[in-house]
Design a protein around this motif. Structure first.
Motif, mmCIF file in Angstrom:
data_model
loop_
_atom_site.group_PDB
_atom_site.id
_atom_site.type_symbol
_atom_site.label_atom_id
_atom_site.label_comp_id
_atom_site.label_asym_id
_atom_site.label_seq_id
_atom_site.Cartn_x
_atom_site.Cartn_y
_atom_site.Cartn_z
ATOM 1 N N PHE A 228 0.806 -1.216 0.000
ATOM 2 C CA PHE A 228 0.000 0.000 0.000
ATOM 3 C C PHE A 228 0.843 1.273 0.000
ATOM 4 C CE2 PHE A 228 -2.676 3.224 2.125
ATOM 5 C CZ PHE A 228 -3.820 3.140 1.353
ATOM 6 N N PHE A 229 1.986 1.273 0.714
ATOM 7 C CA PHE A 229 2.736 2.503 0.928
ATOM 8 C C PHE A 229 3.936 2.623 -0.005
ATOM 9 C CE2 PHE A 229 0.647 1.716 5.055
ATOM 10 C CZ PHE A 229 -0.064 2.905 5.153
ATOM 11 N N ASP A 230 4.401 3.878 -0.187
ATOM 12 C CA ASP A 230 5.566 4.093 -1.037
ATOM 13 C C ASP A 230 6.847 3.765 -0.264
ATOM 14 O OD1 ASP A 230 6.241 6.269 0.612
ATOM 15 O OD2 ASP A 230 5.329 7.734 -0.726
ATOM 16 N N HIS A 231 8.002 3.919 -0.933
ATOM 17 C CA HIS A 231 9.274 3.459 -0.368
ATOM 18 C C HIS A 231 9.585 4.119 0.977
ATOM 19 C CE1 HIS A 231 13.444 2.189 -0.060
ATOM 20 N NE2 HIS A 231 13.781 3.453 0.110
ATOM 21 N N ASP A 232 9.487 5.450 1.051
ATOM 22 C CA ASP A 232 9.843 6.154 2.283
ATOM 23 C C ASP A 232 8.959 5.720 3.453
ATOM 24 O OD1 ASP A 232 11.812 7.487 0.952
ATOM 25 O OD2 ASP A 232 10.645 9.320 0.639
ATOM 26 N N GLU A 233 7.670 5.534 3.176
ATOM 27 C CA GLU A 233 6.756 5.127 4.236
ATOM 28 C C GLU A 233 6.998 3.678 4.651
ATOM 29 O OE1 GLU A 233 3.112 6.241 2.300
ATOM 30 O OE2 GLU A 233 2.963 8.076 3.481
ATOM 31 N N LYS A 234 7.382 2.835 3.682
ATOM 32 C CA LYS A 234 7.717 1.444 4.017
ATOM 33 C C LYS A 234 8.905 1.386 4.965
ATOM 34 C CE LYS A 234 6.192 -0.648 -0.343
ATOM 35 N NZ LYS A 234 6.657 -1.290 -1.593
ATOM 36 N N VAL A 235 9.914 2.221 4.702
ATOM 37 C CA VAL A 235 11.100 2.260 5.567
ATOM 38 C C VAL A 235 10.698 2.657 6.983
ATOM 39 C CG1 VAL A 235 13.279 3.465 6.005
ATOM 40 C CG2 VAL A 235 12.710 2.717 3.685
ATOM 41 N N LEU A 236 9.784 3.612 7.095
ATOM 42 C CA LEU A 236 9.321 4.072 8.401
ATOM 43 C C LEU A 236 8.521 2.988 9.128
ATOM 44 C CD1 LEU A 236 9.023 6.506 10.365
ATOM 45 C CD2 LEU A 236 6.937 7.100 9.129
ATOM 46 N N LEU A 237 7.712 2.245 8.372
ATOM 47 C CA LEU A 237 6.811 1.270 8.985
ATOM 48 C C LEU A 237 7.470 -0.078 9.275
ATOM 49 C CD1 LEU A 237 3.467 1.784 7.025
ATOM 50 C CD2 LEU A 237 4.081 2.652 9.278
ATOM 51 N N LYS A 238 8.548 -0.404 8.577
ATOM 52 C CA LYS A 238 9.146 -1.742 8.682
ATOM 53 C C LYS A 238 9.430 -2.156 10.133
ATOM 54 C CE LYS A 238 12.772 -4.645 6.638
ATOM 55 N NZ LYS A 238 13.390 -5.178 7.858
ATOM 56 N N PRO A 239 10.125 -1.330 10.935
ATOM 57 C CA PRO A 239 10.385 -1.767 12.316
ATOM 58 C C PRO A 239 9.117 -1.900 13.152
ATOM 59 C CG PRO A 239 11.103 0.507 11.974
ATOM 60 C CD PRO A 239 10.785 -0.047 10.632
ATOM 61 N N GLU A 240 8.093 -1.087 12.839
ATOM 62 C CA GLU A 240 6.836 -1.178 13.579
ATOM 63 C C GLU A 240 6.122 -2.486 13.259
ATOM 64 O OE1 GLU A 240 5.950 1.110 15.835
ATOM 65 O OE2 GLU A 240 7.784 2.202 15.363
ATOM 66 N N LEU A 241 6.090 -2.851 11.982
ATOM 67 C CA LEU A 241 5.451 -4.101 11.576
ATOM 68 C C LEU A 241 6.157 -5.300 12.197
ATOM 69 C CD1 LEU A 241 4.843 -3.259 7.815
ATOM 70 C CD2 LEU A 241 3.064 -3.663 9.519
ATOM 71 N N GLU A 242 7.486 -5.250 12.211
ATOM 72 C CA GLU A 242 8.249 -6.357 12.784
ATOM 73 C C GLU A 242 8.028 -6.454 14.291
ATOM 74 O OE1 GLU A 242 12.240 -5.609 11.552
ATOM 75 O OE2 GLU A 242 11.936 -6.484 9.554
ATOM 76 N N LYS A 243 7.944 -5.313 14.943
ATOM 77 C CA LYS A 243 7.747 -5.296 16.398
ATOM 78 C C LYS A 243 6.409 -5.913 16.785
ATOM 79 C CE LYS A 243 6.915 -1.294 18.303
ATOM 80 N NZ LYS A 243 7.147 0.084 18.797
ATOM 81 N N VAL A 244 5.383 -5.638 15.991
ATOM 82 C CA VAL A 244 4.032 -6.075 16.342
ATOM 83 C C VAL A 244 3.711 -7.469 15.822
ATOM 84 C CG1 VAL A 244 1.572 -5.569 16.053
ATOM 85 C CG2 VAL A 244 3.184 -3.706 16.452
ATOM 86 N N PHE A 245 4.187 -7.787 14.606
ATOM 87 C CA PHE A 245 3.700 -9.000 13.951
ATOM 88 C C PHE A 245 4.752 -10.068 13.664
ATOM 89 C CE2 PHE A 245 0.143 -6.179 13.056
ATOM 90 C CZ PHE A 245 -0.923 -7.029 13.305
ATOM 91 N N VAL A 246 6.012 -9.812 13.954
ATOM 92 C CA VAL A 246 7.028 -10.837 13.739
ATOM 93 C C VAL A 246 7.429 -11.411 15.087
ATOM 94 C CG1 VAL A 246 9.327 -11.349 12.878
ATOM 95 C CG2 VAL A 246 7.870 -9.736 11.640
ATOM 96 N N ASP A 247 7.221 -12.709 15.259
ATOM 97 C CA ASP A 247 7.527 -13.361 16.544
ATOM 98 C C ASP A 247 9.028 -13.608 16.694
ATOM 99 O OD1 ASP A 247 4.828 -13.462 17.208
ATOM 100 O OD2 ASP A 247 4.558 -15.341 16.091
#
Length: 247
Positions: A228-247
């Motif tokens: 859904f998001f462009d490159h800059d936003e993906k970079v910003l969201l990556k650690p958040e997604l990993e923190k919440v959804f990667v075990d």
């Protein structure tokens, strides 16, 4: 499901942010089903417990709200920070990062949706300087504010950049706006599912938590956000997604 989608014609299963509600239903294995009821931002929280077995999606979680609703353990959406959306022709009138605490209504009002929460920091700006803002209520409120922006009837609109671009589906019109960072608002926003503070609501949220903790849902959730998001936003969201959804 109480829908605050700004229009009576939207279908939650396809229109709400990122299609995450549709994803939740796909992975639910028929553990629950929802019918859609349209409400305004100002009525949603009062209707939630009047109905007793209702839920809302993409809501900020706070200690105050947890007194009146059950919230999902994990967010149903993770968004880059809210921005001040302005027209490109007026962008040079604003700094590269805007400080809402020093903004003056003499520069024209900033459009917001009445009854909507914008997170603790922006909410404090709004409550401290209410005259700076133009409040729009009712259905189509976000879309109407963007239309007012394009007509220079408001100086800017506080919204997620991806949502503003989605509203302006015409690609040529999309090029007419620009997103300006807001001082103090640097972290991604989490939106949760909130259900009635009743036995039925508790049962619903427990089933929702079960589905959202399944590995297949987690993988599809991350994939949808990356798409859904462009490159800059993906970079910003990556650690958040990993923190919440990667075990």
């Amino acid at each position: 499901m109480l829908a605050e989608t700004d229009t009576t014609e939207n279908d939650l299963t396809v229109e709400q942010p990122l299609g995450m509600f549709a994803l939740l239903l796909q992975h639910s294995d028929a553990q629950f089903e929802f019918t859609q009821q349209q409400v305004s931002y100002t009525r949603a929280w009062s209707d939630l417990n009047k109905l007793g077995n209702a839920c809302m999606y993409n809501k900020f979680k706070s200690a105050e709200r947890e007194k009146i609703a059950y919230f999902s353990q994990k967010p149903i959406s993770i968004y880059p920070p809210l921005r001040l959306i302005v027209t490109k022709e007026n962008a040079d009138k604003f700094p590269q990062q805007i400080d809402l605490s020093t903004y003056s209504a003499l520069n024209a009002h900033i459009g917001i949706v009445k009854g909507r929460s914008y997170g603790d920091i922006i909410n404090r700006y709004i409550n401290s300087n209410p005259d700076v803002f133009y409040y729009r209520s009712g259905m189509n409120s976000t879309q109407k504010l963007i239309e007012m922006l394009l007509k220079n009837r408001v100086a800017g609109v506080i919204e997620y950049s991806a949502e503003a671009y989605r509203i302006l589906s015409d690609k040529e019109v999309q090029l007419a706006i620009q997103a300006i960072p807001i001082a103090g608002v640097t972290q991604p926003d989490y939106g949760y599912i909130a259900c009635s503070k009743t036995p039925q609501g508790k049962q619903l949220i427990e089933r929702i938590d079960f589905v959202m903790n399944q590995n297949a849902f987690k993988q599809d959730f991350i994939a949808a956000h990356n798409e859904f998001f462009d490159h800059d936003e993906k970079v910003l969201l990556k650690p958040e997604l990993e923190k919440v959804f990667v075990d």
